[in-house]
Design a protein around this motif. Structure first.
Motif, PDB file in Angstrom:
ATOM      1  N   SER A   1       1.704   6.334  -9.671  1.00  0.00           N
ATOM      2  CA  SER A   1       0.684   6.127 -10.153  1.00  0.00           C
ATOM      3  C   SER A   1       0.195   4.334 -10.205  1.00  0.00           C
ATOM      4  O   SER A   1      -0.451   3.795 -10.321  1.00  0.00           O
ATOM      5  CB  SER A   1       1.620   5.757 -11.813  1.00  0.00           C
ATOM      6  N   LEU A   2       1.102   3.745  -8.752  1.00  0.00           N
ATOM      7  CA  LEU A   2       0.880   2.920  -8.759  1.00  0.00           C
ATOM      8  C   LEU A   2      -0.015   2.389  -7.433  1.00  0.00           C
ATOM      9  O   LEU A   2      -0.290   1.048  -6.565  1.00  0.00           O
ATOM     10  CB  LEU A   2       1.724   2.066  -8.522  1.00  0.00           C
ATOM     11  N   ARG A   3       0.101   3.253  -6.521  1.00  0.00           N
ATOM     12  CA  ARG A   3      -0.305   3.045  -5.244  1.00  0.00           C
ATOM     13  C   ARG A   3      -1.529   3.207  -5.149  1.00  0.00           C
ATOM     14  O   ARG A   3      -2.189   4.102  -6.401  1.00  0.00           O
ATOM     15  CB  ARG A   3       0.092   5.083  -4.144  1.00  0.00           C
ATOM     16  N   GLY A   4      -1.591   2.473  -4.363  1.00  0.00           N
ATOM     17  CA  GLY A   4      -3.263   2.249  -4.520  1.00  0.00           C
ATOM     18  C   GLY A   4      -4.142   0.725  -4.667  1.00  0.00           C
ATOM     19  O   GLY A   4      -4.721  -0.305  -4.706  1.00  0.00           O
ATOM     20  N   ARG A   5      -3.180   0.520  -6.254  1.00  0.00           N
ATOM     21  CA  ARG A   5      -3.078  -0.934  -6.521  1.00  0.00           C
ATOM     22  C   ARG A   5      -2.482  -2.277  -6.374  1.00  0.00           C
ATOM     23  O   ARG A   5      -2.411  -3.323  -6.205  1.00  0.00           O
ATOM     24  CB  ARG A   5      -3.057  -0.986  -8.406  1.00  0.00           C
ATOM     25  N   PHE A   6      -1.156  -1.195  -6.538  1.00  0.00           N
ATOM     26  CA  PHE A   6      -0.082  -2.272  -5.543  1.00  0.00           C
ATOM     27  C   PHE A   6       0.447  -2.472  -3.826  1.00  0.00           C
ATOM     28  O   PHE A   6       0.416  -1.122  -3.479  1.00  0.00           O
ATOM     29  CB  PHE A   6       1.719  -1.873  -5.994  1.00  0.00           C
ATOM     30  N   THR A   7       0.706  -3.213  -3.687  1.00  0.00           N
ATOM     31  CA  THR A   7       1.245  -3.542  -2.310  1.00  0.00           C
ATOM     32  C   THR A   7       2.336  -4.257  -1.832  1.00  0.00           C
ATOM     33  O   THR A   7       2.343  -5.175  -2.164  1.00  0.00           O
ATOM     34  CB  THR A   7       0.060  -3.976  -0.701  1.00  0.00           C
ATOM     35  N   ILE A   8       3.074  -3.368  -0.502  1.00  0.00           N
ATOM     36  CA  ILE A   8       4.616  -4.100  -0.760  1.00  0.00           C
ATOM     37  C   ILE A   8       4.034  -4.788   1.068  1.00  0.00           C
ATOM     38  O   ILE A   8       4.410  -4.082   1.700  1.00  0.00           O
ATOM     39  CB  ILE A   8       5.915  -3.476  -1.354  1.00  0.00           C
ATOM     40  N   SER A   9       5.081  -6.219   1.199  1.00  0.00           N
ATOM     41  CA  SER A   9       5.536  -6.474   2.584  1.00  0.00           C
ATOM     42  C   SER A   9       6.655  -7.316   2.210  1.00  0.00           C
ATOM     43  O   SER A   9       6.846  -7.688   1.987  1.00  0.00           O
ATOM     44  CB  SER A   9       3.844  -7.243   2.870  1.00  0.00           C
ATOM     45  N   ARG A  10       6.695  -7.527   3.818  1.00  0.00           N
ATOM     46  CA  ARG A  10       7.894  -7.876   4.687  1.00  0.00           C
ATOM     47  C   ARG A  10       7.742  -9.628   5.432  1.00  0.00           C
ATOM     48  O   ARG A  10       6.546  -8.525   6.179  1.00  0.00           O
ATOM     49  CB  ARG A  10       9.225  -7.413   4.001  1.00  0.00           C
ATOM     50  N   ASP A  11       8.094 -10.321   5.332  1.00  0.00           N
ATOM     51  CA  ASP A  11       8.076 -11.452   6.366  1.00  0.00           C
ATOM     52  C   ASP A  11       9.311 -11.552   6.379  1.00  0.00           C
ATOM     53  O   ASP A  11       9.871 -12.497   5.989  1.00  0.00           O
ATOM     54  CB  ASP A  11       7.699 -12.803   6.061  1.00  0.00           C
ATOM     55  N   ASN A  12      10.310 -11.386   7.313  1.00  0.00           N
ATOM     56  CA  ASN A  12      12.016 -11.200   8.117  1.00  0.00           C
ATOM     57  C   ASN A  12      12.349 -12.533   8.819  1.00  0.00           C
ATOM     58  O   ASN A  12      13.124 -13.713   8.559  1.00  0.00           O
ATOM     59  CB  ASN A  12      12.174 -10.256   8.757  1.00  0.00           C
ATOM     60  N   GLY A  13      11.100 -13.096   9.064  1.00  0.00           N
ATOM     61  CA  GLY A  13      10.627 -14.540   9.374  1.00  0.00           C
ATOM     62  C   GLY A  13      11.509 -15.753   7.801  1.00  0.00           C
ATOM     63  O   GLY A  13      12.002 -16.411   8.620  1.00  0.00           O
ATOM     64  N   LYS A  14      10.836 -15.077   7.416  1.00  0.00           N
ATOM     65  CA  LYS A  14      10.549 -15.926   5.700  1.00  0.00           C
ATOM     66  C   LYS A  14      11.642 -15.576   5.278  1.00  0.00           C
ATOM     67  O   LYS A  14      12.050 -16.494   3.471  1.00  0.00           O
ATOM     68  CB  LYS A  14       9.627 -16.537   5.213  1.00  0.00           C
ATOM     69  N   ASN A  15      12.052 -14.120   5.250  1.00  0.00           N
ATOM     70  CA  ASN A  15      13.268 -13.314   4.666  1.00  0.00           C
ATOM     71  C   ASN A  15      12.386 -13.384   3.655  1.00  0.00           C
ATOM     72  O   ASN A  15      13.268 -14.096   2.198  1.00  0.00           O
ATOM     73  CB  ASN A  15      15.013 -14.872   4.601  1.00  0.00           C
ATOM     74  N   THR A  16      11.750 -13.162   2.841  1.00  0.00           N
ATOM     75  CA  THR A  16      10.898 -13.321   1.991  1.00  0.00           C
ATOM     76  C   THR A  16      10.051 -11.380   1.841  1.00  0.00           C
ATOM     77  O   THR A  16       9.682 -11.113   3.017  1.00  0.00           O
ATOM     78  CB  THR A  16       9.696 -14.144   1.842  1.00  0.00           C
ATOM     79  N   VAL A  17      10.238 -10.669   0.373  1.00  0.00           N
ATOM     80  CA  VAL A  17       9.435  -9.726   0.307  1.00  0.00           C
ATOM     81  C   VAL A  17       8.738  -9.771  -0.469  1.00  0.00           C
ATOM     82  O   VAL A  17       8.420 -10.588  -1.679  1.00  0.00           O
ATOM     83  CB  VAL A  17      10.214  -8.433   0.248  1.00  0.00           C
ATOM     84  N   TYR A  18       7.439  -9.236  -0.293  1.00  0.00           N
ATOM     85  CA  TYR A  18       5.787  -9.955  -1.797  1.00  0.00           C
ATOM     86  C   TYR A  18       5.666  -8.727  -1.857  1.00  0.00           C
ATOM     87  O   TYR A  18       5.762  -7.277  -1.647  1.00  0.00           O
ATOM     88  CB  TYR A  18       4.539 -10.095  -0.759  1.00  0.00           C
TER      89      TYR A  18
END
Length: 124
Positions: free
Chosen positions: A63-80
């Motif tokens: 139901s959320l595909r297309g509106r929400f996007t997950i990503s990560r920056d392992n160098g910053k140890n952070t997920v968005y």
């Protein structure tokens, strides 16, 4: 041991956007899958999105595909979690969680470490 801290929640009008962040304040999740879940008042925890350790695999609630996007920056140890075209029904507390495994899962049972959550409120 991993401690997770979410940030970026707040009040936004319908149609607006927010970007949530999940940082490891203690330990690291560079080698672990990370997921986002949410819980609206009076409702069960709901899977939102997950990402594998390498970012190669991503998973979304249908139901959320297309509106929400997950990503990560392992160098910053952070997920968005980028959330666009927000709707009042997206109002919930959003939690990030780190899994034992690398690949990611829609199941809460696969996640061992949870943050305290960040409130997202979408006004109509």
């Amino acid at each position: 041991q991993v401690q997770l801290v979410e940030s970026g929640g707040g009040l936004v009008q319908a149609g607006g956007s927010l970007r949530l962040s999940c940082a490891a304040s203690l330990g690291t999740f560079r080698n672990n899958a990370v997921g986002w879940f949410r819980q609206a008042p009076g409702k069960e925890h709901e899977f939102v999105a997950a990402i594998s350790w390498s970012s190669y695999n991503t998973y979304y609630a249908d139901s959320l595909r297309g509106r929400f996007t997950i990503s990560r920056d392992n160098g910053k140890n952070t997920v968005y979690l980028q959330m666009n075209s927000l709707k009042p029904e997206d109002t919930a507390v959003y939690y990030c969680a780190a899994a034992k495994g690398h690949l990611g899962s829609r199941s809460q049972a696969e996640y061992d470490y949870w943050g305290q959550g960040t409130q997202v409120t979408v006004s109509s």
